[in-house]
Design an enzyme around this catalytic site. Structure first.
Site, mmCIF file in Angstrom:
data_model
loop_
_atom_site.group_PDB
_atom_site.id
_atom_site.type_symbol
_atom_site.label_atom_id
_atom_site.label_comp_id
_atom_site.label_asym_id
_atom_site.label_seq_id
_atom_site.Cartn_x
_atom_site.Cartn_y
_atom_site.Cartn_z
ATOM 1 N N LYS A 1 -1.340 -18.180 29.097
ATOM 2 C CA LYS A 1 -2.473 -19.095 29.040
ATOM 3 C C LYS A 1 -2.517 -19.777 27.673
ATOM 4 C CE LYS A 1 -7.527 -19.140 29.603
ATOM 5 N NZ LYS A 1 -8.728 -18.330 29.944
ATOM 6 N N SER B 1 -11.774 -20.781 32.809
ATOM 7 C CA SER B 1 -10.867 -21.565 31.995
ATOM 8 C C SER B 1 -9.392 -21.312 32.306
ATOM 9 C CB SER B 1 -11.116 -21.297 30.507
ATOM 10 O OG SER B 1 -10.848 -19.961 30.167
ATOM 11 N N SER C 1 -13.755 -16.532 33.368
ATOM 12 C CA SER C 1 -12.593 -17.420 33.254
ATOM 13 C C SER C 1 -11.342 -16.953 33.982
ATOM 14 C CB SER C 1 -12.253 -17.663 31.783
ATOM 15 O OG SER C 1 -13.199 -18.513 31.205
#
Length: 481
Positions: free
Chosen positions: A75, A152, A176
């Site tokens: 990520k 996210s 997220s």
């Protein structure tokens, strides 16, 4: 191996092929990169790709860990890795480089994951959607490109749903991992506070709300990944209770021990829950009861929800100030307002107006939420809720670009009415997973959330695996032209 064969395997199945010598890591990397090149242009889930270097690493890879040498994605969260710069979805933080690796980056490598790119995030990972000017716009939902992939960890969820990789790195400070897992129809577990270390450069994220983890096609892949990355790091400020045994062995267990599961059908403040999300809870309840578990109705834990939302926002705003201040020290100048998305810019102003007392009060509110959930769960083993209160939202609904002129506080309120049951779990520090068990007639995933006691990822994973066996989801595949 061709890409069609590759897509049909979860991570541990690919590892099994490597173990038996039926494929090598180079073949798997070639498949992953080919799928990325085919599917990323339509969805926009990758950034900081290093395809050729990763091919060379795969060719020289010595098999190790549970996953032996399969392709992986990190990520773009500021997670330190010497090989991959990070932008955290921000023009201000564009192409930040590292001279060290995060503790968990080393644990991922020991587990047998070979990263070849990063996945997209919203700016500073502070949105329930993934839409950033730094990334050239939004990451789209593989099931319906008018919808958000969530955030996210939206890029990670889209990549797993698109079968580019079976497992991808994610992180969760307010939903997220679970928001994008729900939007994209994959499995996502947020571990307990202190289960996964954040070192060596940090002890906590967002006052202990944030934690790293993975998103995956299968429950067993998440279990094996958590076996690899979990565990105390010397010097860390938090420690989850030591795990009793292997999470992977727990999810393989076929014998079902009946559990008592509380279900929350109402949200705080009368926040509306869509009929499809109610239907997903009903379906999950029927599966649980069919497996022999006892399901009981519970009222939401008595918390000051508005106070919690304000506290959560204050902690995020404070972290914006620290992040921007540190970046300005590196760059040796002051921030330009056009370098931040409008909502984050307003959050920076909000954070600058906070004082120490406000921050301490915010952290105290998180701790109060943890106590409220512990009390509410005293007589149950698990809690069940909708993951989201609505179906996956339109691409621009939670955009930080601020097209509808929402300020930071109003934006946090909007997010709180969508992911209502998620940030409170970060505040409580307890484990929770989003399961893609239910689907609409249009093949849009509608997930439910399973919440465990502090340190009891084993319970969440075991029951998740039982539900996966009762209502498999891997056959649901988004269509590509």
């Amino acid at each position: 191996m061709n890409t069609g064969d590759y897509e049909n395997h979860d991570g541990l199945a690919l590892a099994g092929l490597l173990e038996r010598g039926e494929v090598d890591s180079t073949e798997l990397m070639d498949c992953a990169i080919a799928l990325a090149e085919q599917r990323n242009p339509a969805l926009n889930f990758l950034i900081h790709s290093q395809f050729e270097t990763s091919r060379r690493i795969a060719a020289e890879w010595a098999p190790r860990g549970a996953f032996r040498g399969i392709p992986f994605l990190l990520k773009d969260s500021g997670f330190a890795h010497r090989r991959f710069p990070s932008s955290i979805g921000s023009r201000l933080f564009r192409d930040t480089v590292f001279d060290f690796d995060a503790t968990v980056a080393n644990r991922f490598e020991s587990a047998g994951f070979i990263p070849f790119a990063r996945t997209t995030v919203p700016e500073l990972c502070m949105a329930g959607t993934t839409d950033a000017a730094r990334n050239g716009g939004a990451t789209l939902n593989p099931w319906d490109r008018r919808l958000s992939a969530g955030g996210s960890s939206g890029g990670a969820a889209a990549a797993v749903a698109a079968r580019v990789v079976p497992v991808a790195h994610g992180s969760d400070g307010g939903g997220s991992i679970r928001i994008p897992a729900a939007c994209c129809g994959v499995y996502g577990l947020k571990p307990s506070r202190g289960r996964v270390p954040m070192g060596p450069s940090r002890g906590e994220g967002w006052a202990g709300m944030s934690t790293d983890g993975v998103l995956s096609i299968s429950v067993r892949d998440t279990a094996a990944a958590l076996d690899a990355i979990g565990g105390y790091e010397p010097g860390a400020p938090y420690a989850a209770p030591p795990q009793a045994g292997s999470y992977l062995e727990a999810v393989r267990e076929q014998h079902i021990v009946p559990m008592r599961v509380g279900v929350l059908r109402r949200a705080w403040n009368g926040i509306a829950i869509a009929p499809e999300c109610d239907a997903a809870v009903d379906f999950t309840v029927s599966l649980l009861e069919g497996l022999g578990h006892q399901v009981v109705e519970l009222a939401p834990p008595p918390i000051d929800y508005d106070g919690f939302v304000h506290a959560h926002g204050s902690i995020l705003a404070g972290n914006i100030v620290v992040a921007v201040h540190n970046r300005m020290k590196v760059l040796g100048r002051v921030v330009r307002e056009d370098e931040l998305e409008p909502v984050i810019l307003d959050g920076w102003h909000v954070g600058q107006a906070l004082d120490a007392a406000a921050y301490i009060d915010a952290v105290s509110r998180l701790h109060a939420v943890g106590r409220a959930f512990a009390t509410a769960m005293a007589d149950v083993d698990l809690l069940l809720t909708p993951t989201l209160t609505q179906l996956p939202c339109p691409v621009d609904y939670l955009s930080l670009a601020g097209g509808d002129r929402l300020g930071f506080r109003a934006y946090r309120q909007r997010a709180a009415s969508y992911s209502t049951f998620l940030p409170v779990i970060n505040g409580a520090g307890i484990p929770a997973a989003s399961l893609p068990l239910h689907w609409t007639d249009r093949e849009i995933p509608v997930a439910t959330q399973l919440i465990g006691h502090f340190g009891r990822e084993d319970t969440v994973l075991t029951v998740s695996a039982q539900l996966e066996r009762a209502a498999p989801w891997a056959h649901h595949r988004p269509k590509f032209g």
